[in-house]
Design a protein around this motif. Structure first.
Motif, PDB file in Angstrom:
ATOM      1  N   VAL A  91       0.840  -1.211   0.000  1.00 32.24           N
ATOM      2  CA  VAL A  91       0.000   0.000   0.000  1.00 32.24           C
ATOM      3  C   VAL A  91       0.869   1.252   0.000  1.00 32.24           C
ATOM      4  N   ASP A  92       1.901   1.278   0.833  1.00 26.60           N
ATOM      5  CA  ASP A  92       2.794   2.446   0.881  1.00 26.60           C
ATOM      6  C   ASP A  92       3.451   2.695  -0.474  1.00 26.60           C
ATOM      7  N   CYS A  93       3.904   1.631  -1.111  1.00 25.11           N
ATOM      8  CA  CYS A  93       4.548   1.767  -2.422  1.00 25.11           C
ATOM      9  C   CYS A  93       3.574   2.323  -3.457  1.00 25.11           C
ATOM     10  N   LEU A  94       2.398   1.713  -3.564  1.00 24.80           N
ATOM     11  CA  LEU A  94       1.419   2.155  -4.560  1.00 24.80           C
ATOM     12  C   LEU A  94       0.925   3.569  -4.273  1.00 24.80           C
ATOM     13  N   SER A  95       0.789   3.918  -3.000  1.00 31.47           N
ATOM     14  CA  SER A  95       0.331   5.262  -2.620  1.00 31.47           C
ATOM     15  C   SER A  95       1.373   6.331  -2.930  1.00 31.47           C
ATOM     16  N   GLY A  96       2.613   5.922  -3.059  1.00 25.50           N
ATOM     17  CA  GLY A  96       3.689   6.872  -3.320  1.00 25.50           C
ATOM     18  C   GLY A  96       3.881   7.221  -4.780  1.00 25.50           C
ATOM     19  N   ILE A  97       3.189   6.531  -5.669  1.00 24.60           N
ATOM     20  CA  ILE A  97       3.348   6.775  -7.100  1.00 24.60           C
ATOM     21  C   ILE A  97       2.510   7.977  -7.525  1.00 24.60           C
ATOM     22  N   ASP A  98       3.139   8.897  -8.241  1.00 27.01           N
ATOM     23  CA  ASP A  98       2.419  10.051  -8.773  1.00 27.01           C
ATOM     24  C   ASP A  98       1.614   9.590  -9.985  1.00 27.01           C
ATOM     25  N   CYS A  99       0.305   9.657  -9.871  1.00 22.85           N
ATOM     26  CA  CYS A  99      -0.601   9.171 -10.919  1.00 22.85           C
ATOM     27  C   CYS A  99      -1.042  10.263 -11.885  1.00 22.85           C
ATOM     28  N   LEU A 100      -0.614  11.482 -11.657  1.00 27.89           N
ATOM     29  CA  LEU A 100      -1.090  12.618 -12.444  1.00 27.89           C
ATOM     30  C   LEU A 100      -0.862  12.428 -13.942  1.00 27.89           C
ATOM     31  N   CYS A 123     -14.769  -7.343   0.201  1.00 26.26           N
ATOM     32  CA  CYS A 123     -13.582  -8.133  -0.157  1.00 26.26           C
ATOM     33  C   CYS A 123     -12.649  -8.275   1.042  1.00 26.26           C
ATOM     34  N   SER A 124     -12.516  -7.217   1.800  1.00 27.53           N
ATOM     35  CA  SER A 124     -11.676  -7.234   2.990  1.00 27.53           C
ATOM     36  C   SER A 124     -12.181  -8.263   4.006  1.00 27.53           C
ATOM     37  N   THR A 125     -13.477  -8.259   4.241  1.00 24.33           N
ATOM     38  CA  THR A 125     -14.082  -9.215   5.177  1.00 24.33           C
ATOM     39  C   THR A 125     -13.873 -10.647   4.703  1.00 24.33           C
ATOM     40  N   LEU A 126     -14.109 -10.885   3.420  1.00 21.99           N
ATOM     41  CA  LEU A 126     -13.923 -12.231   2.876  1.00 21.99           C
ATOM     42  C   LEU A 126     -12.461 -12.663   2.932  1.00 21.99           C
ATOM     43  N   ALA A 127     -11.558 -11.758   2.635  1.00 26.66           N
ATOM     44  CA  ALA A 127     -10.132 -12.089   2.685  1.00 26.66           C
ATOM     45  C   ALA A 127      -9.741 -12.555   4.086  1.00 26.66           C
ATOM     46  N   LEU A 128     -10.175 -11.839   5.099  1.00 26.48           N
ATOM     47  CA  LEU A 128      -9.849 -12.235   6.472  1.00 26.48           C
ATOM     48  C   LEU A 128     -10.430 -13.598   6.828  1.00 26.48           C
ATOM     49  N   ARG A 129     -11.645 -13.869   6.381  1.00 26.53           N
ATOM     50  CA  ARG A 129     -12.260 -15.175   6.649  1.00 26.53           C
ATOM     51  C   ARG A 129     -11.459 -16.311   6.014  1.00 26.53           C
ATOM     52  N   MET A 130     -10.793 -15.993   4.900  1.00 29.35           N
ATOM     53  CA  MET A 130      -9.999 -17.001   4.201  1.00 29.35           C
ATOM     54  C   MET A 130      -8.534 -16.965   4.644  1.00 29.35           C
ATOM     55  N   LYS A 131      -8.240 -16.192   5.679  1.00 29.65           N
ATOM     56  CA  LYS A 131      -6.884 -16.024   6.197  1.00 29.65           C
ATOM     57  C   LYS A 131      -5.954 -15.396   5.158  1.00 29.65           C
ATOM     58  N   ASN A 132      -6.505 -14.451   4.400  1.00 27.70           N
ATOM     59  CA  ASN A 132      -5.759 -13.690   3.416  1.00 27.70           C
ATOM     60  C   ASN A 132      -5.791 -12.225   3.807  1.00 27.70           C
ATOM     61  N   HIS A 133      -5.294 -11.361   2.941  1.00 27.55           N
ATOM     62  CA  HIS A 133      -5.190  -9.932   3.232  1.00 27.55           C
ATOM     63  C   HIS A 133      -5.669  -9.138   2.018  1.00 27.55           C
ATOM     64  N   TYR A 134      -6.281  -7.984   2.264  1.00 26.39           N
ATOM     65  CA  TYR A 134      -6.871  -7.199   1.193  1.00 26.39           C
ATOM     66  C   TYR A 134      -6.707  -5.706   1.447  1.00 26.39           C
ATOM     67  N   ALA A 135      -6.511  -4.970   0.356  1.00 30.31           N
ATOM     68  CA  ALA A 135      -6.519  -3.511   0.420  1.00 30.31           C
ATOM     69  C   ALA A 135      -7.202  -2.970  -0.840  1.00 30.31           C
ATOM     70  N   GLY A 136      -7.982  -1.918  -0.656  1.00 26.09           N
ATOM     71  CA  GLY A 136      -8.637  -1.234  -1.770  1.00 26.09           C
ATOM     72  C   GLY A 136      -8.185   0.214  -1.798  1.00 26.09           C
ATOM     73  N   LEU A 137      -7.692   0.658  -2.950  1.00 28.89           N
ATOM     74  CA  LEU A 137      -7.218   2.030  -3.117  1.00 28.89           C
ATOM     75  C   LEU A 137      -7.925   2.673  -4.310  1.00 28.89           C
ATOM     76  N   VAL A 138      -8.069   3.988  -4.250  1.00 28.65           N
ATOM     77  CA  VAL A 138      -8.604   4.738  -5.374  1.00 28.65           C
ATOM     78  C   VAL A 138      -7.660   5.882  -5.714  1.00 28.65           C
ATOM     79  N   VAL A 139      -7.555   6.154  -6.999  1.00 35.55           N
ATOM     80  CA  VAL A 139      -6.741   7.279  -7.460  1.00 35.55           C
ATOM     81  C   VAL A 139      -7.601   8.529  -7.359  1.00 35.55           C
ATOM     82  N   GLU A 140      -7.091   9.518  -6.638  1.00 31.82           N
ATOM     83  CA  GLU A 140      -7.820  10.788  -6.458  1.00 31.82           C
ATOM     84  C   GLU A 140      -7.079  11.903  -7.151  1.00 31.82           C
TER      85      GLU A 140
END
Length: 161
Positions: free
Chosen positions: A19-28, A144-161
């Motif tokens: 998440v930190d890596c993807l959030s650091g990319i300039d999407c402009l 998706c986050s809830t389902l990922a945890l139930r399956m013992k996985n991990h999830y993140a959702g990001l949007v470009v603003e």
């Protein structure tokens, strides 16, 4: 213009690093004026962003082997936009317009096709048309986050603003 974290399943260090890596990319330069362009041109813009994101992930998390357009199944045409292979886990990153149906469909299909190991799944959504409902997309990040945890996985959702 950057990708902003909207929802995450937990604070697992690998997930936070992604998440930190993807959030650091300039999407402009990629998403400031892609709307209104033909689909073929939009696809090229997303492809350039995809390659940039993969390169940034390689620098930030070198212990993971990164690739693009990874096909987890020979019998299925589905491919993962950015794929990472770690020691005891895999990473699937999907890049899509703000569409809840795409977020849900890709999460279900990719997790089903991936090996039975820990999965770090990231949905990164960029602006679509005016009719695309970002709030519904964000609601599905939570599902998706809830389902990922139930399956013992991990999830993140990001949007470009």
């Amino acid at each position: 213009m950057r990708a902003v974290l909207v929802h995450k399943s937990d604070d697992q260090p690998i997930l936070l690093s992604i998440v930190d890596c993807l959030s650091g990319i300039d999407c402009l330069q990629h998403f400031s004026d892609h709307l209104g362009k033909h689909q073929t041109e939009q696809k090229k813009i997303v492809s350039r962003f995809q390659n940039l994101a993969k390169s940034e992930l390689q620098l930030a998390i070198p212990e993971v082997k990164w690739s693009i357009e990874y096909r987890p199944s020979r019998t299925n045409r589905d491919s993962i936009d950015i794929f990472g292979q770690g020691r005891e886990f895999v990473v699937a990153i999907e890049l899509d317009k703000n569409r809840a149906d795409q977020v849900a469909k890709k999460f279900v299909s990719r997790v089903a096709l991936l090996p039975a190991t820990t999965v770090y799944f990231v949905s990164l959504c960029y602006p679509g048309t005016e009719r695309m409902n970002r709030s519904e997309c964000e609601k599905y990040f939570g599902y998706c986050s809830t389902l990922a945890l139930r399956m013992k996985n991990h999830y993140a959702g990001l949007v470009v603003e």
